[in-house]
Scaffold this motif. Structure first.
Motif, PDB file in Angstrom:
ATOM      1  N   SER A 140      24.692 -22.324  33.156  1.00 58.54           N
ATOM      2  CA  SER A 140      24.835 -23.478  34.049  1.00 58.54           C
ATOM      3  C   SER A 140      24.449 -24.753  33.323  1.00 58.54           C
ATOM      4  O   SER A 140      25.075 -25.800  33.490  1.00 58.54           O
ATOM      5  CB  SER A 140      23.949 -23.304  35.285  1.00 58.54           C
ATOM      6  N   ASP A 146      31.276 -21.957  38.272  1.00 60.13           N
ATOM      7  CA  ASP A 146      30.003 -21.286  38.009  1.00 60.13           C
ATOM      8  C   ASP A 146      29.773 -20.211  39.067  1.00 60.13           C
ATOM      9  O   ASP A 146      29.469 -20.518  40.215  1.00 60.13           O
ATOM     10  CB  ASP A 146      28.865 -22.324  38.033  1.00 60.13           C
ATOM     11  N   GLU A 147      29.965 -18.980  38.699  1.00 64.03           N
ATOM     12  CA  GLU A 147      29.791 -17.830  39.594  1.00 64.03           C
ATOM     13  C   GLU A 147      30.525 -17.991  40.923  1.00 64.03           C
ATOM     14  O   GLU A 147      29.917 -17.901  41.993  1.00 64.03           O
ATOM     15  CB  GLU A 147      28.302 -17.569  39.851  1.00 64.03           C
ATOM     16  N   GLN A 155      27.494 -23.470  40.982  1.00 65.53           N
ATOM     17  CA  GLN A 155      26.970 -22.198  41.442  1.00 65.53           C
ATOM     18  C   GLN A 155      26.481 -22.309  42.876  1.00 65.53           C
ATOM     19  O   GLN A 155      26.796 -21.486  43.719  1.00 65.53           O
ATOM     20  CB  GLN A 155      25.821 -21.843  40.520  1.00 65.53           C
TER      21      GLN A 155
END
Ligand SMILES: Nc1ncnc2c1ncn2[C@@H]1O[C@H](COP(=O)(O)OP(=O)(O)OP(=O)(O)O)[C@@H](O)[C@H]1O
Ligand SMILES: Nc1ncnc2c1ncn2[C@@H]1O[C@H](COP(=O)(O)OP(=O)(O)OP(=O)(O)O)[C@@H](O)[C@H]1O
Ligand SMILES: [Mg+2]
Ligand SMILES: [Mg+2]
Lengths: 501, 328, 310, 353
Positions: free
Chosen positions: A44, A165-166, A86
C-alpha cells in the motif's frame, strides 16, 4: 507492449521503519500487474507513493517516459493514474454521484450540473457493466456496490493506470469474476492495472506479471505463466506453505446454539433477517455462505446481543438468550470475531496487551482488588504474542501501529484463547496474508476440536469449504439451503447465493 | 471582563478637623513629593464609567499635585489580598481600592502594614489603624435623575436599568423611582437588571423594550450598558438621563442632562490629605453636600426643572431625604 | 401585563428577536463553514470582537461605515488566518486554540483601542448604519415592520443563508468542503487540497464573525466598547450544533435564541415575580431543551475536531 | 545514552524557547507603550520569587486550575468534551458555601469534609445532567456544558441576591462561612491552603483510576471506540454518564477550594475563567494528570507573574492577556513540532552512524 510506468529505487520511511527500500517496479501498457506480499510488506505504501499521497524519501518515477514530481494525488489524477484504496475512500453520507464527482470542480465546473453528469457517468458505468443508482447514499450500499462506485470514480476520471489495493478481499466469487471480466476489458482497451491481492489463485488467473515484495524490498518480478502458486508463496514468505490436512470425520456433540424463526428489522422497518432457524453443535463448524450484505452482520450481531431480534428465539446451551444484553452473553462464553476489526474488534488506541484483555479486563487474575495486576496482564500479552506470532514492536505498541493482518491476529487470539462455547467468526481472514490465513484457520479448527461450536460467516467459498462441516446459504436475510460438507458444490452454492434455488 | 463592583465615585473627603496625632500613617515631615501611591481598579480602565472616571482622578492628581500615581486594572477578587500584601510590603504610602468589594481584604491585610494607608472607595466603613473608606451616596444621584425624568415624561412611564442588584445600584434605582413618584405619584417605573456591566446590546434591547411598552425616559446605572440604553432612546425618540460620566454629547437631543460624579476631585482630595497628614482610618459618606455629585445641563432643560432639581439638592444636602433602599 | 400581548407587542418582539439573532447568525454561519470542513471554531467570540473593533476603526478613519465593515471582515479574516495556521497547519488542538484566540482578541482590541483613542470616559463615536426601509416590502403590514425596516447588514445576514445553502449543496466547492469535513483522506485521494479547503473555510468563518461583530458596533451602535460581544460567539458555536450544520438549521437556531432573549427582557419588564436571574437563564435552558428534544442525536461532520494527518 | 539525553533535553528546551518567543513578540507591544521589556519580564519571571507570600500565590492560583484541568482531562480521556468546568466549579462552590454556612460550627475536620462532599456531589450533578442528555438523547455535551456554564452563573447570582444573601441584607454575597470551614494554611503568613495538596492528591487518584483500574480502562475504551467497547459488553450510556459525573465532580472540588480556601463566601463572578484556564492546562499538559499539575503551576506562575509585571512597571492588563495567549499558542506549537524535529535528528543520526 511498451512500458507505461517505471518506479526506480523507491525508498519510503516511516520514522525509522523502512516501508519501502530500493523498490523497482515496471508496468507495461495494457497489462494487469500483480503486487504481492505479506501484510505489512509495503504494498500500500508503494502505491500511495505512486498516487502522490506520500512523497518518497528516495527514488524516481517515470510515467509514459516522463519523470514525475508528484506533490499530491491531484497531480497523479491529472496524469491519468487512478487508485482504489484498500479501505474505500468514500464518504458514507454523500450520494453515489457526489462520491464520484467530488474534487472534480476544475474539470466539471463550479456549479454541479446533475443531469449532465449523471448521463456521462451512466454511460461509462454501462460500458464496463457496473450499473449503480447514482442517488443512493453510499452508506446504504453493500461493500460490493461500494467497490463499483470506487471503480467508476476512477474510470470517470479517465485513468490510464488503475491501482487496485485488495479489491477482492470483500467480494463474492461472482462479484470477483465480474470484476475480473471488467479488468480484462479495461486491459484490452489499453489500460494498465496494478492489482494487489492476497489470493494467489486470482493472481494466476487474471494477471500477466507479478512483482513480489517482502519487508519492503522486491524479491521477484516474474511472468505468471512462468510460475505457480507455491513458488509465489515462497517468494512472499520466504518458506514453503504447508497446507494442513483436515480430518474429514468429526464428532458432533450437544447442540450449543439453537435459533428458532429469528427475524430482525432494520431502522427503516425493512426485514434484514427473515425467519431464520439454525442449530450449531459442539464440535462442529457451520459455515454460512452468502453475498455480503444479505444479513450476515445482523445474524451475528443479533446472536451476541448487539442488535435486538424482532421475533424468534435464540438458545445458548438450552437457555433463552434472546433478551439478554451483550454483556451477559459475552459472560456466558460466546467468542466473536467481528467483521470489522477497526470498528468493533479493537480499541485501536489501546496497546496490544490492553486489547488482549478487552473482554476480561475486570476479571481475575487481571485484576487484584480494585486495581490491575500488570504482571499478569503483561505475561498474558507476551504469551499471546508468541503463541499467535503477532508481529508487533512490543506488547505496549498501540494496536493501530500493527499491520492489518496482525491486528486480526490480536482479535482471533483474544476470542479463541478463552475456549468459547460458541465461536462466531465473521470474515476471520479478511485482508490477511496467506501465512496468517493458514494460521487462523488452524486455530479455528483447534477450537472446534476442543469442543466449541463454531458459526463461520464468510463470503469466501474456499474458506467455507475448507473449514465447514455443514454449510448453509444466506440470501436476503433468509436461509435458502443447508447441506453437508460432502455435498459441497461451488457452482450450486454460488447460484444459491445469487438467489436462485 | 469587568468584575463585580460597586458603582459610584465620591469627592474630596470632607475637610474634617484632625484630632490628636493618633494613628495617622504618613509622616508630614518627609513630604518631599516622593509619595508612592497606587490605584487598584476592579475592571478595565476604559469601561466608559466607574473605572474610567477613576483614571481621570489619577490624571488630575498628577496634574494638580504633581504626584505620579500608578494604577493596575482588572484586579480579580481572588487577588485582592495578594495585591494589598504586595504593595504593603513594598512600602507604598497610599493604596486606593476602587470599590467596596476590596474592603474585607483591606481589613485583613491592613494591620500587617501599618505604614501603608488603604483607602477603599465606596466603603462607608473604615478600620484602625490604616483602612479608610469613602462612601458615595449614589442614590442621591439617582434621586436627582428621577426628578429630571419625572418632569419630562408624558406617558408617566419610565424605565430604570441596573447591572446587578448591589445596594448602591438598587438604591439608585429605588431613589430614582421615589423621586419620580414624589413629582407625580402616578408615574410607573419599570426596573430591570441585566447582570452585566458591558453587554451593550442587552442594554439597548432592554431600553427598546421599555420604550415600546410606553416608557419615555430611560435611566441606567451599569457602565457600558448605559451607552446601549442611550442608543435605544435615540432610536425610539425617547429621552435618557446621562449618568456618572458627562454623557450629553453621546446623543444630543436625547440625553436630557447628566448627573455626573466628581471622582477625580475625590482622589485629589484624598491625596491632599495624605500630604497634609490628615488621613483617618474611618469611613465617610459623601453626597451632594460634599461636592461629589454634579450636573451637566443641556440647553433643552427648562428653568422649572432646574429649580426643582436645585430644590431637591438642597433637601438632600440638608439630610431631609432618606435613602429609600433598605437592603433585601 | 394586560395590554402587553397585542399585535404591536408581537411586532416589537419579533423585530427585537431579529436584531438579537443577527450577530449570532453571522457568526454561526461562519462557524458552520469552518465546522463543515472539520475545524471546531470556539474562537468565534474573539473573531467577532475583532470585527466589532475594526469596524469602528475603519469607519472612524474613513468616515464610511461600509469601509468600516470591509475592514471588519478583513480583520476577522486576519485573526482567523492565525487560527487556521495553528489548527490546520500546526495542528494544535482546535478547542484550546479557540480559547487562546478569544484571550488574544480581548487583549488586542483593548490595546489598540487605547493606542488609537486613549482612555475615554465617553466612547469615540463614528458613522454607522441606519435602518433602510425596503420600498413596497416595508409597507406590508406586520411583516414589513418586522423584516423590512432593518439595517443593511440584517438583509445581508439573511441573504447569506440561501447563498450558503446553494454553495454547500449545489456547487462543487461545497461538495469539496463537505468531503473534507467528512473524510479528509478520501478528499485527499481525489485531489482536494484538504488543508487549503480548511484554511479557506476558517477564513470565511473569520470574515462572517467579523461581520457579526461589526453588526454590533456599526449596525446596532456607532462605537466600540471593551468586550462588547459578551458571549454571543459562544452562543453562535451552540447555534451551529443546534442547527445541525445546515444553513437553514443555523438560521432557525439563531432566531430561536433571539426570540428567547427578546422575550426574556419583556417578561422581566412585565413585573412577574420570577427572579430576573431565571429569566436570564431562559435562552440557555431553552437551547438545552431544544438540543435534547428536537435535535437529538447529532450528526456532526465525521472528521470534526481532528486534524488531518496522512 | 547520548541520544536519549538530547531528546529529553528537547522536551524542556522547546517550551522554554516557545515562551521566549512569545515574550519577544510581547516586547514589541511593550516598547510601543514605552515600557522596558527587560524590566517588565524581570517582574514576570522573578517577581514571584521575591518573597514567600508571592511565591505561595503561584500555588494558590494553580489549585483550581489543576482541578478544572483534571475535569477536562478526565472527560477528554473518555471521549468527551467537557467545556463546562466553569459551571461545575460554580455548582461545587454553591454547595460548599451552603454546607459551610450550615455546618461551620462543627469541628473543622467535619465541616470541611462535608463541604468537600457537598461540592463533589453538586459538581457531579452539574456534569451528570449533560452526560445523561448525551447518553440518552445524544445531545452534544459541548453545547449543553456551555449552556450550563451560564445557568450556573445566573444561579449564583440569584442565590446571593435572594436566598443566601448576607444576613445584614446589604451586598449580594453570602455571609462568611464558619471559621472552622476555612481550609487550613500550609505555609504560615501566606494564602497557600491545603486545597493545593488536595488537588495534587486528586491528580494522583485520577491517574490511578484512569490507567490502573479496570474501571478506568472501561471508561477509556468507550472514549476511544464506543463501538468496540459495546462489542466487548460495556454499556456506552452508563460510561458516558459516569465519566461526565466524575469530570463534573473534579471541577466541583475547585469550587470547594476557592470558597473554603480563598473567598470564604460566595459572590457573583468569583474566580472567573478558571474553567477555561483548566482546558488550556489540560491540553498543555497533554491531558495527563502529571502534565496538568505542571502546566497549571506554569499558568499560575504566568498569572501571578503578569500581575507582578502589572504592578512593577504598569503594564496594562490587555498586554498581559496577549502575552498569555501567545505563550499558550507557541508552547503548544512547539509540542506539535517537536516530534518532527526529533525525527529529523534521528534520521540524521542514523545516516551518520
Ligand atoms: N502512515 C504510516 N505511519 C507509520 N508506519 C506506517 C504507515 N503506513 C504504513 N506503515 C508501516 O509500513 C509498513 C508497510 O505498510 P503497508 O501498508 O505498505 O503494507 P501492506 O503491504 O499494504 O500490508 P497489508 O497487506 O496488510 O495491506 C508496515 O509495517 C506499516 O506498519
Ligand atoms: N499512525 C500510524 N503509525 C504507524 N502505523 C500506522 C499508522 N497508521 C496506520 N498504520 C499502519 O499502516 C498500514 C497501512 O494502513 P491501512 O489502513 O492501509 O492498513 P492495512 O495494514 O492495510 O490494514 P487492513 O488489512 O486492515 O486493511 C497498516 O499496516 C497500519 O497498521
Ligand atoms: Mg495494504
Ligand atoms: Mg491489509
Amino acid at each position: 507492449m511498451n512500458t507505461i510506468l517505471r518506479m526506480v529505487s523507491i525508498s519510503k520511511y516511516f520514522g525509522t521503519l523502512a516501508a519501502n527500500e530500493d523498490v523497482n517496479l515496471e508496468v507495461k501498457k495494457g497489462e494487469i500487474h500483480s503486487l504481492l506480499g505479506e501484510n505489512g510488506a509495503g504494498k500500500s505504501t508503494l502505491m500511495n507513493v505512486l498516487y502522490g499521497l506520500y512523497q518518497p524519501d528516495k527514488g524516481e518515477i517515470f510515467f509514459e517516459d516522463k519523470k514525475l514530481n508528484l506533490r499530491s494525488s491531484k497531480d497523479a489524477i491529472d496524469l491519468g493514474i487512478g487508485m482504489i484504496h484498500q479501505h474505500f475512500m468514500l464518504v458514507p453520507v454523500h450520494t453515489v454521484l457526489e462520491n464520484i464527482i467530488m474534487g472534480m470542480g476544475k474539470e466539471k465546473g463550479l456549479v454541479i450540473k446533475e443531469e449532465k453528469l449523471k448521463k456521462e457517468i451512466s454511460e461509462i458505468a454501462k460500458k464496463y457493466g457496473m450499473e449503480i443508482s447514482l442517488d443512493s447514499k453510499v452508506g446504504n450500499l453493500s461493500v460490493g456496490q461500494q467497490q463499483r462506485v470506487e471503480i467508476v470514480k476512477a474510470l470517470y476520471r479517465g485513468a490510464k493506470l488503475l491501482i487496485m489495493d485488495e479489491p477482492t478481499a470483500v467480494l463474492t466469487p461472482q462479484e470477483t469474476e465480474e470484476l475480473f471480466t471488467t479488468l480484462k476489458i479495461m486491459a484490452e482497451d489499453g489500460m494498465s492495472i496494478i492489482l494487489i491481492t492476497h489470493k494467489l489463485k486470482e493472481v494466476m488467473f487474471v494477471c500477466d506479471r507479478v512483482t513480489v515484495l517482502r519487508d519492503g524490498k522486491v524479491t521477484k518480478t516474474i511472468d505468471t505463466k512462468d510460475t505457480n502458486e507455491l513458488e509465489l508463496a515462497r517468494f512472499m514468505i520466504g518458506r514453503e506453505l504447508m497446507p494442513i490436512e483436515r480430518k474429514q470425520e468429526y464428532k458432533v456433540g450437544e447442540p450449543i446454539l439453537e435459533i428458532e424463526s429469528l427475524s430482525h428489522e432494520g431502522e427503516k422497518g425493512e426485514k434484514s433477517l427473515n425467519d431464520i432457524s439454525l442449530t450449531v453443535n459442539s464440535g462442529e463448524v457451520l459455515g454460512i455462505a452468502g453475498v455480503d450484505g444479505n444479513g450476515q452482520k445482523e445474524l451475528a450481531e443479533v446472536i451476541v446481543g448487539l442488535m435486538k431480534a424482532s421475533s424468534g428465539t435464540i438458545l445458548l446451551d438450552g437457555k433463552d438468550i434472546t433478551e439478554n444484553t451483550i454483556e451477559e452473553i459475552v459472560k456466558m462464553g460466546v467468542g466473536y470475531i467481528p467483521e470489522d476489526r477497526h470498528k468493533r474488534g479493537l480499541i485501536l488506541d489501546f496497546s496490544v496487551s490492553e486489547n488482549l484483555i478487552l473482554k476480561d479486563y475486570y476479571k481475575k487474575p487481571y485484576r487484584k482488588t480494585l486495581f490491575f495486576d500488570f504482571n499478569v496482564i503483561n505475561k498474558h500479552a507476551d504469551d499471546m504474542i508468541s503463541k499467535y506470532s503477532i508481529k508487533t514492536p512490543g506488547r505496549h505498541a498501540e494496536a493501530k501501529k500493527l499491520s492489518g493482518g496482525n491486528q486480526q491476529k490480536v482479535v482471533v487470539a483474544r476470542e479463541i484463547h478463552k475456549l468459547p462455547k460458541l465461536l462466531i467468526a465473521v470474515q476471520p481472514t479478511r485482508g490477511v496474508d496467506i501465512g496468517a490465513t493458514e494460521f487462523i484457520h488452524q486455530e479455528i479448527i483447534k477450537a472446534k476440536e476442543d469442543g466449541a461450536a463454531v458459526l463461520l460467516i464468510s463470503t469466501e467459498l474456499s474458506e467455507i469449504n475448507y473449514l465447514s462441516d455443514r454449510i448453509a446459504v444466506i440470501y436476503k436475510g433468509g436461509i435458502v439451503g443447508e447441506m453437508d460438507k460432502s455435498d459441497f458444490d461451488e457452482n450450486r452454492i454460488g447460484l444459491m447465493m445469487a438467489g436462485a434455488n | 471582563g469587568t468584575q463585580p463592583k460597586d458603582e459610584a465615585p465620591a469627592a474630596p473627603a470632607a475637610p474634617a478637623a484632625s484630632d490628636d496625632g493618633g494613628e495617622t500613617t504618613s509622616t508630614p515631615e518627609d513630604s518631599g513629593k516622593d509619595y508612592k501611591i497606587v490605584l487598584l481598579l476592579p475592571g478595565p480602565i476604559n469601561d466608559q464609567g466607574w473605572n474610567a472616571t477613576a483614571y481621570e482622578g489619577l490624571q488630575m492628581v498628577e496634574k494638580d499635585l504633581g504626584i505620579k500615581m500608578e494604577y493596575i486594572e482588572s484586579v480579580q477578587q481572588a487577588d485582592f489580598e495578594a495585591v494589598f500584601t504586595d504593595y504593603g510590603s513594598r512600602g507604598y504610602d497610599l493604596v486606593f481600592a476602587h470599590g467596596t468589594q476590596f474592603y474585607d481584604a483591606a481589613v485583613n491585610v491592613g494591620p500587617q502594614f501599618p505604614d501603608t494607608f488603604y483607602m477603599v472607595i465606596n466603603s462607608e466603613e473604615g478600620q484602625e489603624p490604616n483602612v479608610g473608606g469613602i462612601g458615595v451616596r449614589e442614590w442621591e444621584g439617582g434621586y436627582i435623575a428621577g426628578i429630571i425624568a419625572a418632569m419630562n415624561t408624558d406617558t408617566k412611564k419610565m424605565g430604570a436599568i441596573g447591572s446587578f442588584p448591589f445596594p448602591v445600584i438598587a438604591g439608585t434605582l429605588d431613589a430614582f423611582e421615589a423621586a419620580a413618584q414624589r413629582i407625580d405619584p402616578e408615574i410607573q417605573v419599570t426596573k430591570t437588571y441585566v447582570n452585566s456591566w458591558e453587554d451593550i446590546q442587552k442594554g439597548k434591547e432592554t431600553a427598546l423594550a421599555m420604550a415600546e411598552a410606553g416608557s419615555d425616559v430611560i435611566f441606567c446605572s451599569a457602565n457600558e450598558v448605559g451607552l446601549g440604553s442611550i442608543e435605544a432612546s435615540k432610536t425610539k425618540g425617547v429621552k435618557a438621563v446621562g449618568y456618572i460620566s458627562p454623557q450629553n454629547e453621546v446623543a444630543p437631543g436625547t440625553v436630557l442632562s447628566s448627573v455626573t460624579y466628581n471622582t477625580p476631585g475625590l482622589f485629589k482630595g484624598t491625596v491632599q490629605q495624605l500630604i497634609d497628614g490628615e488621613l483617618k482610618p474611618e469611613g465617610v459618606s459623601l453626597g451632594w453636600a460634599d461636592g461629589v455629585l454634579d450636573m451637566q445641563w443641556t440647553d433643552d432643560i427648562g428653568q422649572d426643572v432646574k429649580d426643582a432639581v436645585y430644590e431637591a439638592i438642597e433637601e438632600l444636602k440638608a439630610g431631609k431625604i432618606e435613602n429609600p433602599y433598605k437592603g433585601e | 401585563m394586560k395590554d402587553i400581548f397585542n399585535i404591536t407587542f408581537l411586532i416589537a418582539l419579533l423585530s427585537a428577536s431579529i436584531r438579537l439573532s443577527v450577530p449570532i447568525l453571522f457568526a454561526a454561519l461562519g462557524g458552520m463553514y469552518s465546522e463543515k470542513s472539520g475545524v471546531v471554531n470556539i474562537g468565534l467570540e474573539g473573531m467577532m470582537l475583532v470585527g466589532a473593533f475594526a469596524g469602528v476603526v475603519g469607519s472612524y478613519f474613513t468616515g464610511s461605515y461600509w469601509i468600516g465593515t470591509i475592514v471588519a471582515v478583513l480583520s476577522g479574516m486576519l485573526i482567523a488566518a492565525l487560527f487556521a495556521l495553528i489548527t490546520v497547519k500546526i495542528k494544535i488542538n482546535q478547542i484550546v486554540s479557540g480559547v487562546a484566540i478569544n484571550l488574544l482578541a480581548v487583549g488586542i482590541t483593548s490595546f489598540f483601542y487605547r493606542a488609537l483613542f486613549g482612555i475615554t470616559t465617553v466612547p469615540i463615536t463614528v458613522n454607522a448604519f441606519s435602518p433602510v426601509s425596503i420600498p413596497i416590502l416595508s409597507d406590508i403590514p406586520i411583516i414589513g415592520e418586522i423584516l423590512f425596516k432593518q439595517t443593511a447588514l440584517v438583509y445581508i445576514a439573511f441573504i447569506l443563508v440561501p447563498i450558503s445553502h446553494y454553495i454547500f449543496y449545489k456547487t462543487s466547492l461545497g461538495l469539496n468542503i463537505r468531503t473534507v469535513g467528512e473524510h479528509p483522506m478520501a478528499a485527499d485521494t481525489v485531489g482536494i487540497p484538504v488543508e487549503k479547503v480548511r484554511t479557506a473555510c476558517v477564513l470565511i468563518s473569520g470574515a462572517l464573525a467579523g461581520l457579526g461583530g461589526s453588526f454590533l458596533s456599526l449596525g446596532q451602535f456607532n462605537m466600540f466598547v471593551d468586550n462588547m460581544v459578551s458571549g454571543r460567539g459562544f452562543i453562535a458555536v451552540a447555534a451551529v450544533i443546534f442547527g445541525k450544520w445546515s444553513p437553514t438549521g443555523v438560521l432557525m437556531a439563531s432566531l430561536i435564541f433571539g426570540v428567547a432573549d427578546a422575550l426574556q427582557i419583556r417578561i422581566q419588564m412585565s413585573g412577574v415575580s420570577i427572579p430576573y436571574q431565571f429569566l436570564l437563564m431562559f435562552p440557555y435552558i431553552l437551547t438545552v431543551v431544544a438540543v435534547t428534544g428536537i435535535v437529538g442525536r447529532t450528526t456532526s461532520p465525521k472528521a470534526l475536531g481532528t486534524p488531518y494527518e496522512k | 545514552m547520548k541520544k536519549f539525553d538530547i531528546f529529553q533535553l528537547l522536551k524542556i528546551l522547546i517550551p522554554i524557547a516557545a515562551v521566549f518567543l512569545a515574550l519577544l513578540l510581547g516586547s514589541v507591544l511593550l516598547l510601543f507603550i514605552d515600557v522596558n521589556p527587560l524590566e517588565a519580564y524581570r517582574y514576570l519571571i522573578f517577581g514571584n520569587f521575591t518573597n514567600k507570600y508571592n511565591t505561595a500565590e503561584i500555588f494558590v492560583k494553580s489549585t483550581p486550575i489543576i482541578l478544572t484541568g483534571l475535569a477536562f482531562t478526565f472527560a477528554f480521556r473518555t471521549g468527551l468534551f467537557n467545556i463546562g468546568g466553569e459551571g461545575q466549579m460554580f455548582a461545587g462552590a454553591m454547595a460548599a458555601v451552603f454546607v459551610g454556612l450550615k455546618t461551620g460550627h462543627l469541628s473543622p475536620f467535619l465541616t470541611i469534609s462535608l463541604s468537600l462532599i457537598g461540592a463533589i456531589i453538586a459538581g457531579a450533578i452539574w456534569g451528570l445532567i449533560p452526560g445523561f442528555l448525551k447518553g440518552i438523547f445524544g445531545s452534544s455535551e459541548i453545547i449543553v456544558t456551555i449552556m450550563f456554564n451560564y445557568v450556573a452563573l445566573y444561579l449564583i447570582s440569584y442565590l446571593v441576591d435572594k436566598p443566601l444573601r448576607e444576613s445584614i441584607g446589604f451586598y449580594p454575597q453570602t455571609d462568611l462561612i464558619g471559621k472552622n470551614a476555612f481550609l487550613p494554611y500550609v505555609v504560615p503568613n501566606t494564602r497557600l491552603h491545603i486545597g493545593f495538596v488536595i488537588a495534587v492528591i486528586i491528580s494522583i487518584i485520577v491517574y490511578i483510576i484512569l490507567w490502573k483500574t479496570p474501571f478506568g480502562y472501561r471508561l477509556r475504551a468507550v472514549g476511544f471506540n464506543p463501538d468496540g467497547a459495546e462489542y466487548s459488553g460495556m454499556s456506552i450510556k452508563k460510561s458516558i454518564i459516569i465519566s461526565m459525573a466524575i469530570s463534573g465532580a473534579l471541577a466541583g472540588v475547585a469550587g470547594f477550594t476557592e470558597i473554603n480556601g480563598i473567598h470564604h463566601r460566595l459572590l457573583d463572578n468569583f474566580s472567573k475563567n478558571v474553567g477555561f484556564d483548566g482546558i488550556a492546562a489540560a491540553l498543555l499538559g497533554s491531558a495527563n494528570p502529571a502534565g496538568v499539575v505542571v502546566s497549571s503551576i506554569l499558568l499560575g506562575m504566568l498569572q501571578t507573574g503578569s500581575n507582578s509585571m502589572q504592578r512593577g512597571v504598569g503594564v496594562p492588563a490587555n498586554i498581559v492577556s496577549i502575552i498569555q495567549a501567545m505563550i499558550i499558542i507557541l508552547v503548544l506549537a512547539g509540542n506539535m513540532l517537536r516530534p518532527k524535529l526529533e525525527l529529523y535528528m534521528r534520521r540524521k543520526e542514523k545516516v551518520i552512524e
